[in-house]
Design a protein around this motif. Structure first.
Motif, PDB file in Angstrom:
ATOM      1  N   ARG A  14      13.031  -3.864  18.747  1.00  0.00           N
ATOM      2  CA  ARG A  14      13.015  -2.408  18.686  1.00  0.00           C
ATOM      3  C   ARG A  14      12.150  -1.866  17.549  1.00  0.00           C
ATOM      4  O   ARG A  14      11.637  -0.745  17.629  1.00  0.00           O
ATOM      5  CB  ARG A  14      14.456  -1.884  18.598  1.00  0.00           C
ATOM      6  CG  ARG A  14      14.548  -0.374  18.852  1.00  0.00           C
ATOM      7  CD  ARG A  14      15.971   0.076  19.126  1.00  0.00           C
ATOM      8  NE  ARG A  14      16.328  -0.084  20.542  1.00  0.00           N
ATOM      9  CZ  ARG A  14      17.223  -0.920  20.988  1.00  0.00           C
ATOM     10  NH1 ARG A  14      17.875  -1.725  20.157  1.00  0.00           N
ATOM     11  NH2 ARG A  14      17.501  -0.988  22.287  1.00  0.00           N
ATOM     12  N   ASP A  15      12.005  -2.619  16.467  1.00  0.00           N
ATOM     13  CA  ASP A  15      11.178  -2.127  15.364  1.00  0.00           C
ATOM     14  C   ASP A  15       9.688  -2.228  15.658  1.00  0.00           C
ATOM     15  O   ASP A  15       8.861  -1.671  14.940  1.00  0.00           O
ATOM     16  CB  ASP A  15      11.492  -2.885  14.070  1.00  0.00           C
ATOM     17  CG  ASP A  15      11.173  -4.371  14.188  1.00  0.00           C
ATOM     18  OD1 ASP A  15      11.193  -4.879  15.321  1.00  0.00           O
ATOM     19  OD2 ASP A  15      10.900  -5.002  13.152  1.00  0.00           O
ATOM     20  N   ARG A  16       9.335  -2.963  16.729  1.00  0.00           N
ATOM     21  CA  ARG A  16       7.924  -3.152  17.069  1.00  0.00           C
ATOM     22  C   ARG A  16       7.501  -2.420  18.343  1.00  0.00           C
ATOM     23  O   ARG A  16       6.342  -2.053  18.498  1.00  0.00           O
ATOM     24  CB  ARG A  16       7.632  -4.649  17.261  1.00  0.00           C
ATOM     25  CG  ARG A  16       7.697  -5.464  15.980  1.00  0.00           C
ATOM     26  CD  ARG A  16       7.592  -6.951  16.308  1.00  0.00           C
ATOM     27  NE  ARG A  16       7.415  -7.769  15.109  1.00  0.00           N
ATOM     28  CZ  ARG A  16       8.400  -8.106  14.304  1.00  0.00           C
ATOM     29  NH1 ARG A  16       9.635  -7.704  14.562  1.00  0.00           N
ATOM     30  NH2 ARG A  16       8.161  -8.838  13.226  1.00  0.00           N
ATOM     31  N   TYR A  17       8.424  -2.242  19.290  1.00  0.00           N
ATOM     32  CA  TYR A  17       8.078  -1.692  20.594  1.00  0.00           C
ATOM     33  C   TYR A  17       9.093  -0.634  21.022  1.00  0.00           C
ATOM     34  O   TYR A  17      10.184  -0.530  20.451  1.00  0.00           O
ATOM     35  CB  TYR A  17       8.051  -2.813  21.653  1.00  0.00           C
ATOM     36  CG  TYR A  17       7.241  -4.017  21.238  1.00  0.00           C
ATOM     37  CD1 TYR A  17       5.851  -3.974  21.241  1.00  0.00           C
ATOM     38  CD2 TYR A  17       7.875  -5.200  20.833  1.00  0.00           C
ATOM     39  CE1 TYR A  17       5.106  -5.077  20.853  1.00  0.00           C
ATOM     40  CE2 TYR A  17       7.135  -6.311  20.434  1.00  0.00           C
ATOM     41  CZ  TYR A  17       5.752  -6.245  20.443  1.00  0.00           C
ATOM     42  OH  TYR A  17       5.015  -7.323  20.048  1.00  0.00           O
ATOM     43  N   ALA A  18       8.718   0.133  22.045  1.00  0.00           N
ATOM     44  CA  ALA A  18       9.649   1.078  22.663  1.00  0.00           C
ATOM     45  C   ALA A  18      10.490   0.296  23.660  1.00  0.00           C
ATOM     46  O   ALA A  18       9.970  -0.204  24.663  1.00  0.00           O
ATOM     47  CB  ALA A  18       8.878   2.192  23.362  1.00  0.00           C
ATOM     48  N   VAL A  19      11.777   0.129  23.391  1.00  0.00           N
ATOM     49  CA  VAL A  19      12.653  -0.731  24.176  1.00  0.00           C
ATOM     50  C   VAL A  19      13.590   0.098  25.050  1.00  0.00           C
ATOM     51  O   VAL A  19      14.189   1.077  24.582  1.00  0.00           O
ATOM     52  CB  VAL A  19      13.481  -1.655  23.260  1.00  0.00           C
ATOM     53  CG1 VAL A  19      14.493  -2.466  24.076  1.00  0.00           C
ATOM     54  CG2 VAL A  19      12.556  -2.589  22.491  1.00  0.00           C
ATOM     55  N   SER A  20      13.703  -0.290  26.316  1.00  0.00           N
ATOM     56  CA  SER A  20      14.704   0.285  27.211  1.00  0.00           C
ATOM     57  C   SER A  20      15.487  -0.883  27.821  1.00  0.00           C
ATOM     58  O   SER A  20      15.024  -2.031  27.803  1.00  0.00           O
ATOM     59  CB  SER A  20      14.063   1.133  28.311  1.00  0.00           C
ATOM     60  OG  SER A  20      13.157   0.369  29.079  1.00  0.00           O
ATOM     61  N   VAL A  21      16.700  -0.583  28.334  1.00  0.00           N
ATOM     62  CA  VAL A  21      17.549  -1.652  28.848  1.00  0.00           C
ATOM     63  C   VAL A  21      18.056  -1.297  30.241  1.00  0.00           C
ATOM     64  O   VAL A  21      18.105  -0.126  30.629  1.00  0.00           O
ATOM     65  CB  VAL A  21      18.750  -1.918  27.906  1.00  0.00           C
ATOM     66  CG1 VAL A  21      18.263  -2.340  26.531  1.00  0.00           C
ATOM     67  CG2 VAL A  21      19.656  -0.700  27.823  1.00  0.00           C
ATOM     68  N   ALA A  22      18.424  -2.351  30.985  1.00  0.00           N
ATOM     69  CA  ALA A  22      19.073  -2.194  32.293  1.00  0.00           C
ATOM     70  C   ALA A  22      20.113  -3.298  32.412  1.00  0.00           C
ATOM     71  O   ALA A  22      19.868  -4.442  32.016  1.00  0.00           O
ATOM     72  CB  ALA A  22      18.049  -2.296  33.417  1.00  0.00           C
ATOM     73  N   THR A  23      21.268  -2.943  32.960  1.00  0.00           N
ATOM     74  CA  THR A  23      22.364  -3.921  33.053  1.00  0.00           C
ATOM     75  C   THR A  23      22.515  -4.518  34.444  1.00  0.00           C
ATOM     76  O   THR A  23      23.460  -5.259  34.698  1.00  0.00           O
ATOM     77  CB  THR A  23      23.687  -3.252  32.634  1.00  0.00           C
ATOM     78  OG1 THR A  23      23.912  -2.108  33.468  1.00  0.00           O
ATOM     79  CG2 THR A  23      23.644  -2.829  31.171  1.00  0.00           C
ATOM     80  N   SER A  24      21.582  -4.203  35.354  1.00  0.00           N
ATOM     81  CA  SER A  24      21.638  -4.776  36.700  1.00  0.00           C
ATOM     82  C   SER A  24      20.229  -4.860  37.264  1.00  0.00           C
ATOM     83  O   SER A  24      19.308  -4.180  36.795  1.00  0.00           O
ATOM     84  CB  SER A  24      22.499  -3.914  37.630  1.00  0.00           C
ATOM     85  OG  SER A  24      21.836  -2.689  37.916  1.00  0.00           O
ATOM     86  N   GLY A  25      20.092  -5.685  38.301  1.00  0.00           N
ATOM     87  CA  GLY A  25      18.791  -5.839  38.930  1.00  0.00           C
ATOM     88  C   GLY A  25      18.292  -4.557  39.566  1.00  0.00           C
ATOM     89  O   GLY A  25      17.115  -4.210  39.451  1.00  0.00           O
TER      90      GLY A  25
END
Length: 370
Positions: free
Chosen positions: A27-38
């Protein structure tokens, strides 16, 4: 430390602890997003506004596993180019091979090292950006080529207008029966008209050469008397050869009988005009360019002059823009000759030495009457 907050990373995992750990790595290097399912991962990846630049994908998930997610990503043109890195506890060789076989670029096994994750993400993003930059440069080149071809077409169109006057005016004068034209003027007008037609043919041929380069030229082979074509070339180059004090000898062992090849007349004329003109310009003054037609399974035309090709030009003799020691040369004469010969189903070769000079041999298919 160099940060790249413009690059977007999508982390896909159904375990929130894993999302937290991977997110903390990046997160300190890139714009991070998450998903908890396919399914959620596919929705984010197909976003038209902010698609991810790279996806870190778990394999073992309920409803839809990582393999299926990867397969669907690679099957969709919109998401196929997004690099996928599997991050999984499955560590068997077969698991890794299956993931790479589906189109993933890498496979990281759990438990993982944060430094390894960061290094591999960085490397794959750099490869992706380099590939995109290469594609951008290629598109610029394609656009440049389209513009160049458009300008060439415009130029050819504009050149035809004054050529019409060069061709038509002598013809009108010659056709006026009541006008008493002496023989010298008649010959001059005929020469101007013939040169105009040849120039018009050359303008049309320039577009055909582009098509030959692209492999789209539609050849229309016919019976062509190569001996007559060579004599015509020699006549049209007479002013040049006389000015350079170089003779041109057309040696056709068949006498005045036609020597028929399977070709197109304009292509044959252009090819031989380029090669004979080059030979005249390369020949020492006082010498003679000898052009010989040889029969065989292939009809061969050998153009020989006493000058040797410069050492620096020999390795790339038939390549585009190859010109050495020739003031005003374009490097297109031998290149276009090779292109035309190959288009006609034949070929061209050369040999050169200080002692023997230069021989360029064109091979053409003989015409067989049905």
């Amino acid at each position: 430390m160099k940060h790249d907050l413009r690059s977007r990373i999508l982390i896909v995992d159904d375990t929130r602890a894993n999302l937290k750990i991977l997110g903390a790595c990046l997160r300190d290097r890139y714009a991070v997003s998450v998903a908890t399912s396919g399914r959620a991962a596919l929705e984010v990846a197909r976003s038209r506004t902010n698609p991810p630049d790279l996806i870190l994908l778990d394999i073992v998930m309920p409803d839809m596993d990582g393999y299926e997610v990867c397969r669907l990503l690679k099957a969709d043109p919109q998401t196929a180019r997004i690099p996928v890195v599997f991050v999984s506890a499955l560590s068997e060789t077969g698991d890794e091979a299956r993931g790479l076989g589906l189109g993933a670029v890498d496979y990281i096994t759990k438990p993982f090292s944060a430094s390894i994750v960061r290094a591999r993400v960085k490397n794959h993003l750099e490869l992706k950006h380099a590939r995109e930059e290469l594609e951008r440069q290629n598109e610029i080149l394609r656009e440049y080529n389209r513009m160049r071809e458009d300008m060439e077409r415009i130029s050819r169109h504009d050149m035809r207008t004054p050529l019409n006057a060069i061709i038509n005016l002598p013809q009108l004068i010659l056709e006026e029966e009541e006008r008493d034209i002496d023989e010298d003027l008649h010959d001059c007008l005929t020469t101007v008209m013939r040169a105009g037609y040849r120039l018009l043919d050359m303008i049309n041929l320039s577009l055909d050469l582009v098509k030959m380069e692209q492999g789209t030229y539609a050849l229309k082979p016919e019976s062509v008397d190569i001996a007559a074509t060579l004599r015509k070339v020699a006549t049209d180059l007479e002013t040049l050869s006389r000015g350079m004090d170089v003779g041109v000898d057309i040696d056709v062992t068949y006498g005045e009988r036609p020597v028929l090849v399977l070709a197109e007349e304009l292509l044959c004329y252009s090819m031989m005009a380029n090669l004979i003109k080059n030979a005249i310009e390369a020949s020492p003054a006082g010498e003679t360019v000898r052009v010989q037609v040889q029969a065989g399974p292939l009809t061969k035309v050998v153009v020989h002059n006493r000058g040797a090709v410069p050492e620096a030009a020999r390795a790339n003799f038939f390549e585009k823009y190859n010109t050495v020691g020739k003031e005003g040369g374009t490097g297109l004469g031998t290149y276009s000759a090779r292109l035309i010969a190959e288009t006609l189903g034949g070929g061209v070769a050369f040999e050169t030495s200080e002692a023997e000079g230069t021989r360029v041999t064109v091979s053409l298919l003989p015409f067989a009457a049905s």
